[in-house]
Motif scaffolding. Sequence first.
Motif, PDB file in Angstrom:
ATOM      1  N   ASN A  64       0.861  -1.183   0.000  1.00  0.00           N
ATOM      2  CA  ASN A  64       0.000   0.000   0.000  1.00  0.00           C
ATOM      3  C   ASN A  64       0.902   1.240   0.000  1.00  0.00           C
ATOM      4  O   ASN A  64       1.292   1.744   1.048  1.00  0.00           O
ATOM      5  N   SER A  65       1.242   1.719  -1.209  1.00  0.00           N
ATOM      6  CA  SER A  65       2.220   2.800  -1.342  1.00  0.00           C
ATOM      7  C   SER A  65       1.674   4.157  -0.909  1.00  0.00           C
ATOM      8  O   SER A  65       2.446   5.095  -0.730  1.00  0.00           O
ATOM      9  N   THR A  66       0.369   4.289  -0.754  1.00  0.00           N
ATOM     10  CA  THR A  66      -0.188   5.557  -0.262  1.00  0.00           C
ATOM     11  C   THR A  66      -0.046   5.680   1.255  1.00  0.00           C
ATOM     12  O   THR A  66      -0.098   6.771   1.809  1.00  0.00           O
ATOM     13  N   LYS A  67       0.152   4.556   1.909  1.00  0.00           N
ATOM     14  CA  LYS A  67       0.238   4.537   3.375  1.00  0.00           C
ATOM     15  C   LYS A  67       1.657   4.294   3.875  1.00  0.00           C
ATOM     16  O   LYS A  67       2.071   4.815   4.912  1.00  0.00           O
ATOM     17  N   TYR A  68       2.425   3.502   3.087  1.00  0.00           N
ATOM     18  CA  TYR A  68       3.764   3.121   3.540  1.00  0.00           C
ATOM     19  C   TYR A  68       4.829   3.529   2.520  1.00  0.00           C
ATOM     20  O   TYR A  68       4.559   3.651   1.321  1.00  0.00           O
ATOM     21  N   PHE A  69       6.042   3.697   3.042  1.00  0.00           N
ATOM     22  CA  PHE A  69       7.209   3.979   2.202  1.00  0.00           C
ATOM     23  C   PHE A  69       8.251   2.906   2.507  1.00  0.00           C
ATOM     24  O   PHE A  69       8.581   2.669   3.671  1.00  0.00           O
ATOM     25  N   VAL A  70       8.753   2.250   1.465  1.00  0.00           N
ATOM     26  CA  VAL A  70       9.652   1.106   1.635  1.00  0.00           C
ATOM     27  C   VAL A  70      11.061   1.476   1.178  1.00  0.00           C
ATOM     28  O   VAL A  70      11.256   2.062   0.113  1.00  0.00           O
ATOM     29  N   THR A  71      12.047   1.115   1.983  1.00  0.00           N
ATOM     30  CA  THR A  71      13.454   1.340   1.625  1.00  0.00           C
ATOM     31  C   THR A  71      14.232   0.035   1.767  1.00  0.00           C
ATOM     32  O   THR A  71      13.778  -0.908   2.416  1.00  0.00           O
ATOM     33  N   ASP A 105       0.934  -8.147   3.609  1.00  0.00           N
ATOM     34  CA  ASP A 105       0.538  -8.609   4.942  1.00  0.00           C
ATOM     35  C   ASP A 105       1.549  -8.233   6.023  1.00  0.00           C
ATOM     36  O   ASP A 105       1.440  -8.688   7.171  1.00  0.00           O
ATOM     37  N   LEU A 106       2.517  -7.392   5.668  1.00  0.00           N
ATOM     38  CA  LEU A 106       3.574  -7.047   6.623  1.00  0.00           C
ATOM     39  C   LEU A 106       3.275  -5.733   7.323  1.00  0.00           C
ATOM     40  O   LEU A 106       2.656  -4.835   6.764  1.00  0.00           O
ATOM     41  N   SER A 107       3.767  -5.599   8.542  1.00  0.00           N
ATOM     42  CA  SER A 107       3.557  -4.391   9.333  1.00  0.00           C
ATOM     43  C   SER A 107       4.783  -3.486   9.238  1.00  0.00           C
ATOM     44  O   SER A 107       5.783  -3.814   8.591  1.00  0.00           O
ATOM     45  N   VAL A 108       4.725  -2.339   9.904  1.00  0.00           N
ATOM     46  CA  VAL A 108       5.846  -1.413   9.939  1.00  0.00           C
ATOM     47  C   VAL A 108       7.047  -2.074  10.606  1.00  0.00           C
ATOM     48  O   VAL A 108       6.914  -2.777  11.608  1.00  0.00           O
ATOM     49  N   GLY A 109       8.229  -1.877  10.017  1.00  0.00           N
ATOM     50  CA  GLY A 109       9.446  -2.450  10.572  1.00  0.00           C
ATOM     51  C   GLY A 109      10.316  -3.082   9.511  1.00  0.00           C
ATOM     52  O   GLY A 109      10.073  -2.935   8.307  1.00  0.00           O
ATOM     53  N   ARG A 110      11.342  -3.813   9.966  1.00  0.00           N
ATOM     54  CA  ARG A 110      12.280  -4.459   9.053  1.00  0.00           C
ATOM     55  C   ARG A 110      11.858  -5.911   8.809  1.00  0.00           C
ATOM     56  O   ARG A 110      11.459  -6.610   9.736  1.00  0.00           O
TER      57      ARG A 110
END
Length: 325
Positions: A64-71, A105-110
């Motif tokens: 969900n790219s509108t809610k999360y930013f992935v690095t 299905d993943l939450s915030v974090g690594r």
Amino acid sequence: MKKFMDSAWAMRLLALVCALVLFAYVNSLKSSHNTSILTNSSSKTTLTSNRKVTINAPLELNVNSTKYFVTGYPENVKVTIEGPAALVTTTANTQNFKVYANLSDLSVGRHSVKVQVDGLNKELSYSLNQKYIHINIQPRRTATYKVRADFNKSNVAAGYEAGTARLGTSSVKVTGAVSEVSRVAKVVAVVNTVKNLQKSVNQQAMIEALDANGQTLNVVLTPSTTSVYIPIKQAATTKDVPVDLKASGKTSADTSYSFSTDTKSVTVTGTKAALAKLSSLPVDVDVSDVTSNTEKTVKVSTDDEDDISSVSPTSIKVKITVKSN
């Protein structure tokens, strides 16, 4: 002749000839059959020969790219595919498959996430140079920052100076993880300049977001480039010169004017070359309506002087003495 044909030797000879003819015919059929088998085998080998090729495929993220930013993930993943040569060639040319990682299905974090491939023909086998990616999922944030030009001022030639830079855009949107966006100290358009710079700069520059230590941050900038114009001109300096008071406007032939002022000199600002040529500053005193001795406030201007940018003061008091001829 009839006796010969009825003899046992004649029958033996005829049987031998027939056997030789039959032997030759059978060998001919066998040779033809073997040649056909070899030809078919060769053709089959050609059609079913295998090929292996490595493709640098873009990695897609299901998130969900509108809610999360992935690095932390690579932009591309190398995929080695193997199978029938024709099928491998077609797949390499069209790249009609996708390489992806499912983060839905993943939450915030690594997280360590498996890389998957979808859309490959079942006759093809594949291997990945990177089976797992290590990513960091953070809440997404967008903020607006002003952008300014950044260049090496030491590249400006001696005796020259840079004016105020003009940019094609005054602000940019910075998007990224909350932790990264909150570290933005400034946003700059990086301008590359040559040494001993004497001419104005006009170029398209990349925009970067920097932290307090000047390190580039991992964020998305919109827009990511902008046009930048930096005027370069001879450095300004100052010089004190006397004023040269001159009558202007309508004057009478039988009247003469003399001028005096307590302001003996003015300070002019301009290029070193222009000031070297300037020994005094002409100041026009309008006497059109002057019929007797008076005092006027007169404007001091540098409009008629090349490469002279300013003067101080901008006005002086002048005493006008009128004499009849």
